[in-house]
Design a protein around this motif. Sequence first.
Motif, mmCIF file in Angstrom:
data_model
loop_
_atom_site.group_PDB
_atom_site.id
_atom_site.type_symbol
_atom_site.label_atom_id
_atom_site.label_comp_id
_atom_site.label_asym_id
_atom_site.label_seq_id
_atom_site.Cartn_x
_atom_site.Cartn_y
_atom_site.Cartn_z
ATOM 1 N N LEU A 6 1.014 -0.886 0.121
ATOM 2 C CA LEU A 6 -0.014 -0.139 0.004
ATOM 3 C C LEU A 6 0.932 0.977 0.187
ATOM 4 O O LEU A 6 1.909 1.128 1.048
ATOM 5 C CB LEU A 6 -0.927 -0.019 0.808
ATOM 6 N N GLY A 7 0.109 2.158 -0.769
ATOM 7 C CA GLY A 7 1.289 3.316 -0.934
ATOM 8 C C GLY A 7 0.756 4.396 -1.303
ATOM 9 O O GLY A 7 -0.123 4.218 -2.559
ATOM 10 N N GLY A 8 0.999 5.915 -1.671
ATOM 11 C CA GLY A 8 1.217 6.934 -2.599
ATOM 12 C C GLY A 8 1.755 7.843 -2.628
ATOM 13 O O GLY A 8 2.762 7.753 -1.239
ATOM 14 N N GLY A 9 1.354 9.421 -2.670
ATOM 15 C CA GLY A 9 1.890 10.503 -2.658
ATOM 16 C C GLY A 9 1.029 11.611 -3.785
ATOM 17 O O GLY A 9 0.561 11.187 -4.359
ATOM 18 N N THR A 10 2.515 12.561 -2.702
ATOM 19 C CA THR A 10 1.362 13.906 -3.386
ATOM 20 C C THR A 10 2.167 14.587 -4.025
ATOM 21 O O THR A 10 3.881 14.803 -3.798
ATOM 22 C CB THR A 10 0.497 14.996 -3.125
ATOM 23 N N LEU A 11 1.970 15.656 -5.893
ATOM 24 C CA LEU A 11 3.856 16.016 -6.177
ATOM 25 C C LEU A 11 2.842 17.553 -6.599
ATOM 26 O O LEU A 11 2.114 17.628 -7.227
ATOM 27 C CB LEU A 11 3.954 15.518 -7.384
ATOM 28 N N ASN A 12 3.350 18.300 -6.177
ATOM 29 C CA ASN A 12 3.044 19.564 -6.456
ATOM 30 C C ASN A 12 4.047 21.134 -6.767
ATOM 31 O O ASN A 12 5.626 20.686 -5.683
ATOM 32 C CB ASN A 12 2.362 20.853 -4.540
ATOM 33 N N SER A 13 3.384 21.578 -7.877
ATOM 34 C CA SER A 13 4.684 22.249 -8.424
ATOM 35 C C SER A 13 3.932 23.155 -8.591
ATOM 36 O O SER A 13 2.687 23.906 -9.455
ATOM 37 C CB SER A 13 5.692 21.861 -9.067
ATOM 38 N N THR A 14 4.630 25.310 -8.915
ATOM 39 C CA THR A 14 3.920 26.235 -9.470
ATOM 40 C C THR A 14 4.291 25.955 -11.033
ATOM 41 O O THR A 14 4.358 26.690 -11.583
ATOM 42 C CB THR A 14 4.467 27.311 -8.673
ATOM 43 N N GLY A 15 6.000 25.681 -10.807
ATOM 44 C CA GLY A 15 6.170 25.136 -12.405
ATOM 45 C C GLY A 15 7.414 26.475 -12.732
ATOM 46 O O GLY A 15 7.091 27.437 -11.715
ATOM 47 N N PHE A 16 7.316 26.271 -14.068
ATOM 48 C CA PHE A 16 8.643 27.363 -14.116
ATOM 49 C C PHE A 16 8.367 28.665 -15.396
ATOM 50 O O PHE A 16 8.855 29.645 -15.323
ATOM 51 C CB PHE A 16 10.674 26.762 -14.816
ATOM 52 N N ARG A 17 6.417 28.598 -15.261
ATOM 53 C CA ARG A 17 6.263 29.016 -16.478
ATOM 54 C C ARG A 17 4.499 29.581 -16.163
ATOM 55 O O ARG A 17 4.069 28.787 -15.229
ATOM 56 C CB ARG A 17 5.560 28.441 -18.030
#
Length: 615
Positions: free
Chosen positions: A197-208
């Motif tokens: 069992l697993g998971g995750g989150t990825l958040n970013s404003t980006g470079f543009r």
Amino acid sequence: MLQRIRLSGNRTIRLSVLLSLYLSFVICHLSFAADIPKFYGEELIVTATKLPKPARQLPWNVTRLTEKELAGKTTLSEALQTTTGIDLQSYGYYGALNSIRLRGTGASQVLVLLNGQRLNSQLLGMYDCGDIYLDDVQAVEVVRAPLSAVYGSDAISGAINVITKTPEQTSGYVSSATGSFNTIENKFNISNPNFYLGGGTLNSTGFRRNGDLAAQNWFTQWQWATPLGNLIAQYKYYDANKGVPGVPTSEADPASATEPNDRQKDRNTRFGLSLASENYRLAAFQNVLDQRLDPYIWGASTNQTWQNGLEWQQTVNQGFGQALFGLDYREDKGKGTMSGEHAINNYGAFVQEEIGNLTLGLRGDKHSTAGISLNPRLGLVRQLNQGLTLKLSAGTAFRAPTLNELYWNDGYMFGDASLRPEKSLSYEIGLERQLGENTIAKVSYYVTNTTDLILWDWRSSTIEARAKNVGAAYIEGVEFEWVKQLGRQGKAFINYAYQNAIDKEDIDPLAVGKRLRFTPQTKYNAGLVYNESSLTLRHVGESYADQYNTVVMPAFTVVDLHYAKKLAKVEIELAIRNLFDTVYSEAIGNDPVTWAARKYPMPGRNYSVGLKILL
């Protein structure tokens, strides 16, 4: 095999000379031996034959990326950047479209698999490899060969198989990383011998501007031992909210966006259930993809697909070899704003026979719109002397039309329900030389002819375009690889690829004889992987962005560094991507108002630091 190959500028070299250089490097004496030698550190490959086989025994060109090589990578597209034969086309940072092409073919001619089951979109034909996160991935296998004799449609140039981790022992971790462009990634997993069992989150404003991403990825797998075999249930869920900035307003201002308000929402779910023993496997799966695009100019559109499949395969061990039989059924449903709601189905049956070092295969598919397709293949592995192996293979493949190609209708572009499948014939010859217990070098030459390519025929007199089977392509290439295993800790590698991908037939006669778009003639990669640290170099040669070969995509070289240090139950990670801050692009697009062509910028030097705690 004596035709001239242009490497760069005015330098030319005959293919025979390139092969001679390799032969002089690896051949000492020629004699015959009974057994193919084992390469230290070699793992079993499943994708090429649907059965676990050592790579040295396979007549097809394969690459397997292990967990150590995947360390420090977030998405599948990142993991494949330095793989031989791969053409990556990325439109930016995390959340941007990432298409994978193999040996000069289109993205829809590469079959993407998850544990051997297809992921390609029924509407689009391809799969966005930037949406495949590696949190639960154990290995990635790439087979550079036609595979319709095993998998059916889409595998014209080969397949990429993502293999997830299986429950083995009680373990777990939590991790967090932060980096450039306000990127934050959090992950966890726990497992015991029966579940994962697993998971995750990825958040970013980006470079543009409007290049932000908010994504989550969850997965679980359960397994039980039964009298009939091992029962495995899998579930994956992916959800992402992405900004779609479009091309910049000016290439001098890469952070700008011509589409500052466009958004895209993806939601992908997958469920799989299988029962497997030593000699057979039964499997059922369902993939659901739900995508909504909300452009401010063209209006909102949706793409929804449902894919249901059943598979059975049976292995029969014979005195002279091994036979594999299989049946499968797949129902594909799609609902798109411009293509309506439609369903297609496919019945497939295949047989594969291994007779000593010879492998023969044949598959038949009955597609509800593309009709019946038969695809054979054969492969031979011959030991020439101790440490030198000859590999020969040939096969046909096909790609059935997508739902968009069959039924698209936006008032300007029209699909055609009578389209035929694209077809190909490929053959390959390769040599492998084992240089001691830990080192191997190999070279291969391949040719692929593809006919009935589906192109959009634009008519200015009626201001409309229609899908037609009018294209053909000729692709030939040479690939060289050198790999040295560093015990069980890692490896060093160098690979080089030359490809000559030519448009042989086209709606526009001015495009005939030109190089296919986004197919660089030369590419090379080098790297060092040790434990979970790595240093890699990727060079992509010049290519063209248009069918007339007038818009140049410049060559570029990118170096990436990943360092990991384990201290008891704590692991510290540092990643520097694009170490030397190279300015480069892999894709091109158009301004939505002026229609001016501009390149999509790729991020410059960027960093991330992370901490993982083992439970």
